[in-house]
Design a protein around this motif. Structure first.
Motif, PDB file in Angstrom:
ATOM      1  N   THR A 160     -17.708  -3.878 -37.049  1.00 53.75           N
ATOM      2  CA  THR A 160     -17.122  -2.327 -36.426  1.00 53.75           C
ATOM      3  C   THR A 160     -16.307  -1.562 -37.941  1.00 53.75           C
ATOM      4  O   THR A 160     -16.536  -2.068 -38.657  1.00 53.75           O
ATOM      5  CB  THR A 160     -15.516  -2.556 -35.791  1.00 53.75           C
ATOM      6  OG1 THR A 160     -14.373  -3.276 -36.273  1.00 53.75           O
ATOM      7  CG2 THR A 160     -15.707  -4.291 -34.877  1.00 53.75           C
ATOM      8  N   THR A 161     -16.583  -0.417 -37.323  1.00 56.82           N
ATOM      9  CA  THR A 161     -15.422   0.752 -38.751  1.00 56.82           C
ATOM     10  C   THR A 161     -13.973   0.781 -38.558  1.00 56.82           C
ATOM     11  O   THR A 161     -13.455   1.165 -39.298  1.00 56.82           O
ATOM     12  CB  THR A 161     -15.938   1.594 -38.377  1.00 56.82           C
ATOM     13  OG1 THR A 161     -15.270   1.976 -36.913  1.00 56.82           O
ATOM     14  CG2 THR A 161     -17.565   2.037 -38.668  1.00 56.82           C
ATOM     15  N   ASP A 162     -13.469  -0.596 -37.308  1.00 56.19           N
ATOM     16  CA  ASP A 162     -11.839  -0.146 -37.418  1.00 56.19           C
ATOM     17  C   ASP A 162     -11.445  -0.643 -39.511  1.00 56.19           C
ATOM     18  O   ASP A 162      -9.858   0.097 -39.461  1.00 56.19           O
ATOM     19  CB  ASP A 162     -10.948  -1.708 -36.326  1.00 56.19           C
ATOM     20  CG  ASP A 162     -11.753  -0.964 -34.980  1.00 56.19           C
ATOM     21  OD1 ASP A 162     -12.185  -0.100 -35.117  1.00 56.19           O
ATOM     22  OD2 ASP A 162     -11.665  -2.330 -34.233  1.00 56.19           O
ATOM     23  N   LEU A 163     -11.688  -1.421 -39.866  1.00 59.38           N
ATOM     24  CA  LEU A 163     -10.697  -2.058 -41.397  1.00 59.38           C
ATOM     25  C   LEU A 163     -10.846  -0.963 -41.623  1.00 59.38           C
ATOM     26  O   LEU A 163     -10.004  -0.497 -42.132  1.00 59.38           O
ATOM     27  CB  LEU A 163     -11.564  -3.439 -40.863  1.00 59.38           C
ATOM     28  CG  LEU A 163     -10.196  -3.461 -43.010  1.00 59.38           C
ATOM     29  CD1 LEU A 163      -9.089  -3.932 -43.265  1.00 59.38           C
ATOM     30  CD2 LEU A 163     -10.808  -4.751 -43.230  1.00 59.38           C
ATOM     31  N   GLU A 164     -12.290  -0.060 -42.485  1.00 58.10           N
ATOM     32  CA  GLU A 164     -12.060   0.481 -42.796  1.00 58.10           C
ATOM     33  C   GLU A 164     -11.427   2.307 -42.208  1.00 58.10           C
ATOM     34  O   GLU A 164     -10.666   2.797 -43.486  1.00 58.10           O
ATOM     35  CB  GLU A 164     -13.997   1.483 -43.382  1.00 58.10           C
ATOM     36  CG  GLU A 164     -14.491   2.484 -44.067  1.00 58.10           C
ATOM     37  CD  GLU A 164     -15.542   2.494 -44.086  1.00 58.10           C
ATOM     38  OE1 GLU A 164     -15.878   3.725 -44.478  1.00 58.10           O
ATOM     39  OE2 GLU A 164     -16.834   1.973 -43.322  1.00 58.10           O
ATOM     40  N   ARG A 165     -11.177   2.283 -41.138  1.00 61.22           N
ATOM     41  CA  ARG A 165     -10.142   3.474 -40.808  1.00 61.22           C
ATOM     42  C   ARG A 165      -9.298   3.508 -41.401  1.00 61.22           C
ATOM     43  O   ARG A 165      -8.106   4.351 -41.823  1.00 61.22           O
ATOM     44  CB  ARG A 165     -10.953   3.940 -39.276  1.00 61.22           C
ATOM     45  CG  ARG A 165     -11.709   3.905 -39.117  1.00 61.22           C
ATOM     46  CD  ARG A 165     -12.054   4.794 -37.473  1.00 61.22           C
ATOM     47  NE  ARG A 165     -12.156   3.783 -36.914  1.00 61.22           N
ATOM     48  CZ  ARG A 165     -11.339   3.564 -35.638  1.00 61.22           C
ATOM     49  NH1 ARG A 165     -10.434   4.207 -35.710  1.00 61.22           N
ATOM     50  NH2 ARG A 165     -11.653   2.436 -34.995  1.00 61.22           N
ATOM     51  N   LEU A 166      -8.476   1.871 -40.798  1.00 68.33           N
ATOM     52  CA  LEU A 166      -6.687   1.919 -41.130  1.00 68.33           C
ATOM     53  C   LEU A 166      -6.860   1.818 -42.415  1.00 68.33           C
ATOM     54  O   LEU A 166      -5.498   2.131 -43.018  1.00 68.33           O
ATOM     55  CB  LEU A 166      -7.119  -0.267 -40.636  1.00 68.33           C
ATOM     56  CG  LEU A 166      -6.597  -0.296 -39.398  1.00 68.33           C
ATOM     57  CD1 LEU A 166      -6.268  -1.127 -38.960  1.00 68.33           C
ATOM     58  CD2 LEU A 166      -5.170   1.086 -38.708  1.00 68.33           C
ATOM     59  N   LEU A 167      -7.928   1.716 -44.004  1.00 62.64           N
ATOM     60  CA  LEU A 167      -7.833   1.907 -45.373  1.00 62.64           C
ATOM     61  C   LEU A 167      -7.653   2.853 -45.759  1.00 62.64           C
ATOM     62  O   LEU A 167      -7.349   3.212 -46.465  1.00 62.64           O
ATOM     63  CB  LEU A 167      -8.654   0.504 -45.534  1.00 62.64           C
ATOM     64  CG  LEU A 167      -8.231  -1.408 -45.519  1.00 62.64           C
ATOM     65  CD1 LEU A 167     -10.085  -1.618 -45.642  1.00 62.64           C
ATOM     66  CD2 LEU A 167      -7.593  -0.898 -46.380  1.00 62.64           C
ATOM     67  N   GLY A 168      -8.672   3.547 -44.790  1.00 63.75           N
ATOM     68  CA  GLY A 168      -8.470   5.033 -45.181  1.00 63.75           C
ATOM     69  C   GLY A 168     -10.270   4.723 -46.389  1.00 63.75           C
ATOM     70  O   GLY A 168      -9.851   5.664 -47.093  1.00 63.75           O
ATOM     71  N   ARG A 169     -10.511   4.024 -47.109  1.00 60.34           N
ATOM     72  CA  ARG A 169     -11.850   3.575 -47.759  1.00 60.34           C
ATOM     73  C   ARG A 169     -12.884   2.542 -47.636  1.00 60.34           C
ATOM     74  O   ARG A 169     -12.435   1.531 -46.500  1.00 60.34           O
ATOM     75  CB  ARG A 169     -11.340   3.379 -48.740  1.00 60.34           C
ATOM     76  CG  ARG A 169      -9.857   1.500 -48.634  1.00 60.34           C
ATOM     77  CD  ARG A 169      -9.563   1.225 -50.607  1.00 60.34           C
ATOM     78  NE  ARG A 169      -8.840   0.335 -50.024  1.00 60.34           N
ATOM     79  CZ  ARG A 169      -8.793  -0.957 -49.622  1.00 60.34           C
ATOM     80  NH1 ARG A 169     -10.128  -1.121 -49.378  1.00 60.34           N
ATOM     81  NH2 ARG A 169      -8.012  -1.687 -49.621  1.00 60.34           N
TER      82      ARG A 169
END
Length: 271
Positions: free
Chosen positions: A246-255
């Motif tokens: 998923t892209t959830d972690l990337e979205r929360l990190l902003g990177r």
């Protein structure tokens, strides 16, 4: 005020560090079973309180005055015991007037309560039914369990053995997951959401190639039997069960999540 449970553990300390560094205006409470282990946090201005998952009275005291709570899942593996601990923490949060809770669940816990996810599923349902605001952080396995200073032995021998059949792993670093937790604890936009957190997919052949690149010494991947505590995780990977993305972690990190190369570089530097 933000309360972090199990704050003396590896993940908890990283979350506290993130909050102190990125959100210094937000008071932080560390709820721990043994406050004596946290003198370093006290010295940095953290309010360290006794909060034992097996003693609900201490949880109510530890959570008093909190606006937000990070409930880090108990390390107890027995699902019935773990569920009792988590439900006691949810009840204590309600009794103490906590407004919202973020919970470190596990991937797939929303889909059912069988096997290792039994306690996570029960806890998610209890949080949703409690009336508290909530954010569910469904973690993968930690990259830290696979990519660590022990890889120096593979560099020395020139062989990296795994039982994964070359299949991918969607693990994530504790430090990235801690950063994501700090984000959701400080932004109401995440209330009511469940996030499935995965790092960038990687394989053991890629890990061997990265070790070669970082150290300048050839490391070959060999598929075989691994008799280590993470051997069963390799079996899951070989079955393709750790490849969900998923892209959830990337979205929360902003990177993007921390790259394999950076993770390897840091692990070997600490060897």
């Amino acid at each position: 005020m933000i309360v972090v449970t199990a704050a003396s553990g590896a993940l908890g300390r990283l979350v506290v560090e993130q909050l102190l560094t990125r959100f210094p205006d937000r008071p932080v409470v560390a709820a721990v079973r043994d406050p004596g282990r946290c003198a370093d946090l006290t010295a940095r201005g953290v309010d360290v309180r006794h909060g034992d998952y097996d003693d609900p009275a201490t949880l109510r005291s530890a959570f008093r005055g909190a606006d937000r709570l990070l409930l880090i899942s108990s390390p107890v593996m027995d699902p019935d015991h773990r569920t009792r601990q988590h439900l006691a923490a949810v009840a204590a949060a309600v009794d103490s007037g906590v407004r919202a809770v973020a919970y470190t669940s596990f991937l797939g816990a929303d889909r059912g309560g069988d096997g290792p996810n039994a306690a996570h599923h029960a806890t998610e349902r209890a949080i949703i039914d409690s009336g508290l605001g909530y954010t569910l952080l469904r973690h993968p396995f930690y990259t830290d369990a696979f990519v660590d200073a022990g890889l120096r032995d593979a560099v020395t021998s020139g062989k990296l053995v795994s039982g994964t059949g070359g299949r991918g792993l969607n693990t994530a670093l504790r430090s990235d997951l801690a950063a994501a937790a700090a984000t959701v604890l400080t932004d109401d936009a995440h209330l009511g959401h469940g996030y499935d957190l995965t790092g960038a997919l990687w394989t053991y052949p890629q890990l061997a190639a990265t070790l070669t690149e970082v150290t300048g010494r050839p490391v070959e991947h060999v598929d075989g039997t691994v008799e280590t505590p993470i051997g069963f995780l390799m079996n899951l990977a070989k079955a393709g069960l750790l490849e969900r993305q998923t892209t959830d972690l990337e979205r929360l990190l902003g990177r993007p999540p921390t790259s394999l190369r950076q993770t390897v570089t840091e692990a070997l530097r600490d060897a």
